[in-house]
Design a protein around this motif. Structure first.
Motif, PDB file in Angstrom:
ATOM      1  N   GLU A 114      -5.216  -5.615   9.516  1.00 57.07           N
ATOM      2  CA  GLU A 114      -4.971  -6.300   8.244  1.00 57.07           C
ATOM      3  C   GLU A 114      -5.869  -5.698   7.169  1.00 57.07           C
ATOM      4  OE1 GLU A 114      -5.372 -10.493   8.595  1.00 57.07           O
ATOM      5  OE2 GLU A 114      -5.135 -10.877   6.450  1.00 57.07           O
ATOM      6  N   GLY A 115      -5.266  -5.406   6.015  1.00 54.52           N
ATOM      7  CA  GLY A 115      -6.008  -4.821   4.911  1.00 54.52           C
ATOM      8  C   GLY A 115      -5.903  -3.313   4.823  1.00 54.52           C
ATOM      9  N   ASP A 116      -5.497  -2.657   5.943  1.00 55.28           N
ATOM     10  CA  ASP A 116      -5.320  -1.205   5.900  1.00 55.28           C
ATOM     11  C   ASP A 116      -4.109  -0.853   5.052  1.00 55.28           C
ATOM     12  OD1 ASP A 116      -6.210  -0.447   9.384  1.00 55.28           O
ATOM     13  OD2 ASP A 116      -7.436  -0.912   7.602  1.00 55.28           O
ATOM     14  N   SER A 117      -4.172   0.298   4.434  1.00 59.60           N
ATOM     15  CA  SER A 117      -2.988   0.843   3.770  1.00 59.60           C
ATOM     16  C   SER A 117      -2.357   1.867   4.703  1.00 59.60           C
ATOM     17  CB  SER A 117      -3.352   1.471   2.440  1.00 59.60           C
ATOM     18  OG  SER A 117      -3.805   0.466   1.546  1.00 59.60           O
ATOM     19  N   THR A 118      -1.071   1.991   4.636  1.00 66.78           N
ATOM     20  CA  THR A 118      -0.380   2.867   5.566  1.00 66.78           C
ATOM     21  C   THR A 118       0.829   3.503   4.897  1.00 66.78           C
ATOM     22  OG1 THR A 118       0.591   2.993   7.775  1.00 66.78           O
ATOM     23  CG2 THR A 118       1.101   1.028   6.492  1.00 66.78           C
ATOM     24  N   ASN A 119       1.304   4.566   5.495  1.00 62.34           N
ATOM     25  CA  ASN A 119       2.526   5.179   4.979  1.00 62.34           C
ATOM     26  C   ASN A 119       3.284   5.842   6.106  1.00 62.34           C
ATOM     27  OD1 ASN A 119       2.029   8.340   4.871  1.00 62.34           O
ATOM     28  ND2 ASN A 119       0.134   7.333   4.294  1.00 62.34           N
ATOM     29  N   PHE A 120       4.575   5.957   5.936  1.00 60.99           N
ATOM     30  CA  PHE A 120       5.398   6.665   6.904  1.00 60.99           C
ATOM     31  C   PHE A 120       6.502   7.431   6.209  1.00 60.99           C
ATOM     32  CE2 PHE A 120       4.969   2.118   7.615  1.00 60.99           C
ATOM     33  CZ  PHE A 120       6.129   1.567   7.113  1.00 60.99           C
ATOM     34  N   THR A 121       7.142   8.297   6.988  1.00 60.45           N
ATOM     35  CA  THR A 121       8.015   9.317   6.424  1.00 60.45           C
ATOM     36  C   THR A 121       9.440   9.202   6.927  1.00 60.45           C
ATOM     37  OG1 THR A 121       6.139  10.828   6.444  1.00 60.45           O
ATOM     38  CG2 THR A 121       8.306  11.811   6.114  1.00 60.45           C
ATOM     39  N   CYS A 122      10.358   9.510   6.035  1.00 69.13           N
ATOM     40  CA  CYS A 122      11.780   9.644   6.391  1.00 69.13           C
ATOM     41  C   CYS A 122      12.221  11.043   5.953  1.00 69.13           C
ATOM     42  CB  CYS A 122      12.601   8.576   5.672  1.00 69.13           C
ATOM     43  SG  CYS A 122      14.398   8.801   5.802  1.00 69.13           S
ATOM     44  N   SER A 123      12.788  11.812   6.882  1.00 67.30           N
ATOM     45  CA  SER A 123      13.322  13.136   6.558  1.00 67.30           C
ATOM     46  C   SER A 123      14.835  13.122   6.697  1.00 67.30           C
ATOM     47  CB  SER A 123      12.752  14.190   7.507  1.00 67.30           C
ATOM     48  OG  SER A 123      11.363  14.244   7.403  1.00 67.30           O
ATOM     49  N   PHE A 124      15.502  13.772   5.760  1.00 65.31           N
ATOM     50  CA  PHE A 124      16.965  13.745   5.742  1.00 65.31           C
ATOM     51  C   PHE A 124      17.452  15.079   5.179  1.00 65.31           C
ATOM     52  CE2 PHE A 124      16.841  13.243   1.219  1.00 65.31           C
ATOM     53  CZ  PHE A 124      15.688  12.509   0.992  1.00 65.31           C
ATOM     54  N   PRO A 125      18.723  15.397   5.391  1.00 62.50           N
ATOM     55  CA  PRO A 125      19.236  16.669   4.861  1.00 62.50           C
ATOM     56  C   PRO A 125      19.181  16.669   3.338  1.00 62.50           C
ATOM     57  CG  PRO A 125      20.726  15.772   6.504  1.00 62.50           C
ATOM     58  CD  PRO A 125      19.712  14.693   6.218  1.00 62.50           C
ATOM     59  N   SER A 126      18.657  17.750   2.759  1.00 67.35           N
ATOM     60  CA  SER A 126      18.521  17.799   1.301  1.00 67.35           C
ATOM     61  C   SER A 126      19.809  18.248   0.603  1.00 67.35           C
ATOM     62  CB  SER A 126      17.380  18.738   0.907  1.00 67.35           C
ATOM     63  OG  SER A 126      17.593  20.015   1.468  1.00 67.35           O
ATOM     64  N   LYS A 166      14.741  17.441  -3.122  1.00 68.05           N
ATOM     65  CA  LYS A 166      14.808  18.905  -2.978  1.00 68.05           C
ATOM     66  C   LYS A 166      14.356  19.342  -1.588  1.00 68.05           C
ATOM     67  CE  LYS A 166      14.032  19.823  -7.897  1.00 68.05           C
ATOM     68  NZ  LYS A 166      15.456  19.854  -8.192  1.00 68.05           N
ATOM     69  N   GLU A 167      13.329  18.645  -1.086  1.00 68.95           N
ATOM     70  CA  GLU A 167      12.825  18.992   0.249  1.00 68.95           C
ATOM     71  C   GLU A 167      13.287  18.005   1.314  1.00 68.95           C
ATOM     72  OE1 GLU A 167       8.701  20.180   0.383  1.00 68.95           O
ATOM     73  OE2 GLU A 167       8.745  20.536  -1.780  1.00 68.95           O
ATOM     74  N   GLY A 168      13.971  16.963   0.925  1.00 64.60           N
ATOM     75  CA  GLY A 168      14.586  16.050   1.880  1.00 64.60           C
ATOM     76  C   GLY A 168      13.616  15.117   2.575  1.00 64.60           C
ATOM     77  N   TYR A 169      12.772  14.406   1.800  1.00 67.85           N
ATOM     78  CA  TYR A 169      11.929  13.402   2.431  1.00 67.85           C
ATOM     79  C   TYR A 169      11.634  12.263   1.474  1.00 67.85           C
ATOM     80  CZ  TYR A 169       7.954  15.590   0.039  1.00 67.85           C
ATOM     81  OH  TYR A 169       7.101  16.097  -0.900  1.00 67.85           O
ATOM     82  N   SER A 170      11.283  11.152   2.070  1.00 67.45           N
ATOM     83  CA  SER A 170      10.865   9.966   1.330  1.00 67.45           C
ATOM     84  C   SER A 170       9.677   9.357   2.060  1.00 67.45           C
ATOM     85  CB  SER A 170      12.012   8.946   1.254  1.00 67.45           C
ATOM     86  OG  SER A 170      11.601   7.765   0.604  1.00 67.45           O
ATOM     87  N   TYR A 171       8.710   8.860   1.292  1.00 70.83           N
ATOM     88  CA  TYR A 171       7.560   8.170   1.864  1.00 70.83           C
ATOM     89  C   TYR A 171       7.637   6.694   1.513  1.00 70.83           C
ATOM     90  CZ  TYR A 171       5.264  12.756   2.379  1.00 70.83           C
ATOM     91  OH  TYR A 171       4.945  14.036   2.725  1.00 70.83           O
ATOM     92  N   LEU A 172       7.284   5.869   2.487  1.00 65.39           N
ATOM     93  CA  LEU A 172       7.134   4.431   2.230  1.00 65.39           C
ATOM     94  C   LEU A 172       5.655   4.104   2.388  1.00 65.39           C
ATOM     95  CD1 LEU A 172       9.174   1.951   1.816  1.00 65.39           C
ATOM     96  CD2 LEU A 172       8.431   1.290   4.083  1.00 65.39           C
ATOM     97  N   TYR A 173       5.079   3.440   1.395  1.00 70.26           N
ATOM     98  CA  TYR A 173       3.662   3.081   1.411  1.00 70.26           C
ATOM     99  C   TYR A 173       3.520   1.575   1.429  1.00 70.26           C
ATOM    100  CZ  TYR A 173       3.069   7.785  -0.577  1.00 70.26           C
ATOM    101  OH  TYR A 173       3.101   9.126  -0.811  1.00 70.26           O
ATOM    102  N   ILE A 174       2.562   1.095   2.203  1.00 67.86           N
ATOM    103  CA  ILE A 174       2.210  -0.318   2.154  1.00 67.86           C
ATOM    104  C   ILE A 174       0.719  -0.405   1.875  1.00 67.86           C
ATOM    105  CG2 ILE A 174       2.206  -2.553   3.324  1.00 67.86           C
ATOM    106  CD1 ILE A 174       4.502  -1.579   5.047  1.00 67.86           C
ATOM    107  N   LYS A 175       0.391  -1.066   0.797  1.00 68.91           N
ATOM    108  CA  LYS A 175      -1.008  -1.178   0.375  1.00 68.91           C
ATOM    109  C   LYS A 175      -1.576  -2.489   0.887  1.00 68.91           C
ATOM    110  CE  LYS A 175      -3.796  -1.076  -3.836  1.00 68.91           C
ATOM    111  NZ  LYS A 175      -3.749  -1.027  -5.317  1.00 68.91           N
TER     112      LYS A 175
END
Lengths: 110, 114
Positions: free
Chosen positions: A15-27, A69-78
């Protein structure tokens, strides 16, 4: 069938940590990218729909960025909270449906 | 406004038995979908419909049939259930064509085939 990859597969944070993860898809032939939040024993619910390169969307402590352009998205949780524990799915449209990645399962320990 | 509902919530079948899962939506959505969810594999599209009277195959259609006789209902049939069809099945609907329209999901049906 689109190749959609999400990483990591699972994540345990405090609890309290910030985190992020990645989604890669065809560009190539990009149209949009959907993010869904899926709590255990519930149904997936839409978080964001992103359409433009460089898009940044925010909902409370959760935000997402998009690079088509490079085919990715980041999701961040603060400042993760236990109620953020869920599986986060990304999905680009394919024909008239969505192709879901296998998701990142986030567990936030109190 | 109930959104997307699914019937039944749980079901246990024996191999070879048949059953129909019902999905209903009250949002007047054109598009409806059936997914299955298996551990480590996310949601995989079985069949979908872009309007009343239409159906199309998704990623994993084998062993399933569907019908959309009324706009608000989308039925998923298993003619001869197999243990490989043990899964959680989700129905979803979407308002119209267009890449930015989100899908609304039902609560799921947990099916076990023994």
């Amino acid at each position: 069938i689109l190749n959609v990859e999400q990483s990591p597969q699972s994540l345990h944070v405090q609890e309290g940590d910030s985190t992020n993860f990645t989604c890669s898809f065809p560009s190539s032939n990009f149209y949009a990218l959907h993010w869904y939040r899926w709590e255990t024993a519930k149904s997936p619910e839409a978080l964001f729909v992103m359409t433009l390169n460089g898009d940044e969307k925010k909902k409370g402590r959760i935000s997402a960025t998009l690079n088509t352009k490079e085919g990715y998205s980041y999701l961040y949780i603060k400042g993760s909270q236990p109620e953020d524990s869920a599986t986060y799915l990304c999905a680009p449209p394919s024909r008239r449906a969505l192709t879901f990645g296998s998701g990142t399962r986030l567990q936030v320990q109190p | 406004n109930a959104g997307v509902t699914q019937t039944p919530k749980f079901r246990v079948l024996k191999t070879g038995q048949s059953m129909t899962l019902l999905c209903a939506q009250d949002m007047n959505h054109e598009y409806m979908y059936w997914y299955r969810q298996d551990p480590g594999m996310g949601l995989r599209l079985i069949h979908y419909s872009v309007g009343e009277g239409t159906t199309a195959k998704g990623e994993v259609p084998d062993g399933y049939n569907v019908s959309r006789l009324k706009k608000q209902n989308f039925l998923l049939g298993l003619e001869s259930a197999a243990p490989s069809q043990t899964s959680v099945y989700f129905c979803a609907s979407r308002d119209r064509d267009g890449y930015s329209y989100e899908q609304y999901f039902g609560p799921g049906t947990r099916l076990t085939v023994t």
